[in-house]
Write an enzyme that holds these catalytic residues in place. Structure first.
Site, short mmCIF file in Angstrom:
data_model
loop_
_atom_site.label_atom_id
_atom_site.label_comp_id
_atom_site.label_asym_id
_atom_site.label_seq_id
_atom_site.Cartn_x
_atom_site.Cartn_y
_atom_site.Cartn_z
N LYS A 45 -64.02 59.79 -47.68
CA LYS A 45 -64.95 60.91 -47.88
C LYS A 45 -64.18 62.10 -48.46
O LYS A 45 -63.05 62.38 -48.02
CB LYS A 45 -65.60 61.28 -46.54
N SER A 120 -74.16 62.98 -44.10
CA SER A 120 -73.53 63.46 -45.31
C SER A 120 -72.53 62.48 -45.94
O SER A 120 -72.14 62.66 -47.08
CB SER A 120 -72.80 64.79 -45.04
N SER A 144 -73.57 62.31 -39.44
CA SER A 144 -73.22 62.11 -40.85
C SER A 144 -72.59 60.77 -41.18
O SER A 144 -72.49 60.41 -42.35
CB SER A 144 -72.29 63.23 -41.33
#
Lengths: 430, 80
Positions: A45, A120, A144
């Site tokens: 990420k 996310s 997330s």
């Protein structure tokens, strides 16, 4: 080993899962890949520092920030032979549950074309789901990791707060956040957790605990007591998801587990409690993005949701408002935490939905914060209480993947992973 | 790659204040109790009192990130 990497590198990123790929760095890492992750290809990420890579948090604010160091989790992945292929797309500064607020464009759901991937950690989930990587790292501040794992049909796990060092992660809200493993199977996720977890002197919140989750994985569900709060049913917006959750409960019963009714009476307060905490912590966390030492000034370069959180965090932080909003939210956090502990007292784990609704179409983008915040209702309690929770695939609703959430007591991550593995076995057989 | 949106700050703040009021109303029945800031005990001193490992390449990489660098210090424009 390198043949596997080359096959993955050849794949076209149809779903915008990556912000930037680093094939040459990956090939170099593959030459020396030894250890528990030998040959495994990973996406990271874009809010986790990887030395020499663009760590932009999917924001224009950091579109020129090349990380000068490795986060602790990255040091550990590299030490154990993991091959990092690139930086995954995400909601800007992890402020979203949809994966479509990135400066680099939205991530599309590989399992549900034309729909959001969730967020996310959208790119991390999509990269695993599309077969671009074997595993990925996401972060989870209010769901997330679990939300996109659920929507993209993969496994995601948020460990007990403090299990994984956050050193080198660009925080969204530091008291709630964990770096999380994602993968195609529970055993892959447990293995990646084994590698990244453990005490780190650079993170004052990291815990000194024995880590051996993959070796101890036990999928036997016989005699397991699983709590199901009835409040979940009241807040599931989609009928198909409700039916899927109850079908999952039946499958767990068939596997030998007992389903026990428990209560979470303050569940409807979870979203206000979470966001009042997040606004303040995010405002504090973003003060370093002033454009003086790296990147650009955040307020002049960010999107609407990021700016909203900064402005409201600033507003709440003013002395006269602290008691009304922030202190009240800190007290509500105690109430929700205590209720969750009571619900977990006489059971092994809680089970239930990950999300209340199916992923919306990319074309139906809204800037109404309440619509987007609604995705978080079942995931934020685990962050507020710091307890372990994971999402494991539970079939489909109207052809779209959905997941089962498993929530455990603090430090009982193994029990959560065991139930996830047991359920995964049942799903594979059906 | 999209341009960062031009957003209406005044509108965001005004609508945001309404959202805060809604959240505040939702929590009005929460009783006075202890506050949870962190779920783990925090310690001020966690590292051994000794020099840490130094990454010699770090400084050079960090210097490249700063928009201005002069005599070993980050050079910053005065606030306008």
């Amino acid at each position: 080993m390198s043949e596997h990497l080359e096959k993955l590198l050849e794949k076209d990123d149809k779903f915008n899962a990556f912000i930037k790929k680093y094939p040459e760095k990956a090939r170099e890492q593959a030459k020396h890949s030894k250890g528990r992750l030998a040959g495994k290809v990973l996406a990271i990420k874009s809010c986790i520092n990887v030395e020499g890579c663009l760590t932009s948090c999917a924001s224009k604010t950091l579109d020129n920030y090349i990380a000068p160091y490795d986060a602790t989790v990255i040091e550990r992945i590299k030490r154990d032979g993991g091959i990092i292929i690139g930086m995954a797309n995400m909601d800007e500064f992890a402020c979203g549950a949809t994966g479509d607020s990135s400066y680099y464009g939205p991530t599309e759901n590989p399992c549900a074309p034309g729909r959001i991937a969730g967020g996310s950690s959208s790119g991390s989930a999509a990269a695993v789901s599309a077969g671009y990587v074997d595993m990925a790292l996401g972060t989870d501040t209010g769901g997330s990791t679990r939300n996109p794992a659920c929507y993209c049909g993969v496994v995601g796990f948020k460990s007990t707060y403090g299990t994984v060092s956050r050193y080198g992660a660009c925080d969204m809200a530091m008291s709630l956040e964990q770096i999380c493993p994602m993968g195609n199977t529970v055993s892959d996720v447990a293995l990646l957790l084994d590698v990244i977890a453990g005490r780190d002197p650079k993170d004052a919140t990291s815990l000194d605990r024995r880590i051996d989750f993959s070796k101890n994985l036990n999928p036997n569900l016989k005699g397991k007591k699983l709590g199901y709060p009835k409040e979940f049913d009241e807040l599931i917006a989609d009928k198909g998801i409700r039916e899927n959750v109850h079908a999952s409960l039946e499958k767990l019963k068939d596997g030998g587990a007992k389903i026990i009714d428990v209560k979470l009476p303050s569940l409807s307060k979870a979203i206000p409690t979470y966001y009042l905490n997040v606004y303040v912590e995010f405002f504090s966390a973003t003060r370093k993005y002033d454009g003086r030492r790296f990147g650009h000034k955040i307020e002049e370069n960010c999107g609407e949701e990021v700016l909203r959180r900064i402005m409201l965090g600033s507003y709440i932080s003013q002395a006269e408002w602290q008691g009304k909003y922030y202190k009240k939210a800190l007290m509500a956090r105690s109430v929700i935490r205590n209720e969750l502990m009571r619900a977990l007292k006489d059971v092994d784990v809680l089970v239930g939905p990950v999300v209340p609704q199916l992923p919306r179409k990319l074309s139906e983008k809204t800037t109404d914060p309440k619509v987007n915040y609604a995705y978080d209702v079942f995931t934020v309690p685990a962050n507020l209480a710091g307890v372990p929770a994971g999402s494991v695939p539970a079939g489909t609703v109207n052809g779209i993947p959905t997941g089962l959430q498993v929530i455990g007591k603090p430090l009982e991550d193994q029990k959560v992973l065991d139930v996830m593995a047991g359920f995964e076995n049942i799903i594979k057989l059906t | 790659m999209s341009d960062a949106k031009k957003v209406d700050e005044k509108k965001i703040l005004e609508e945001g204040k309404k959202l805060l009021e809604e959240f505040s109303q939702a929590l009005k029945d929460v009783p006075e109790t202890e506050e949870t800031h962190y779920v783990v005990d925090l310690k001020n001193v966690t590292r051994p009192d000794a020099p840490g490992k130094c990454n010699a390449a770090f400084r050079g990489k960090f210097e490249k990130l700063a928009p201005g660098w002069d005599y070993g210090y980050v050079k910053v424009e005065k606030k306008k």
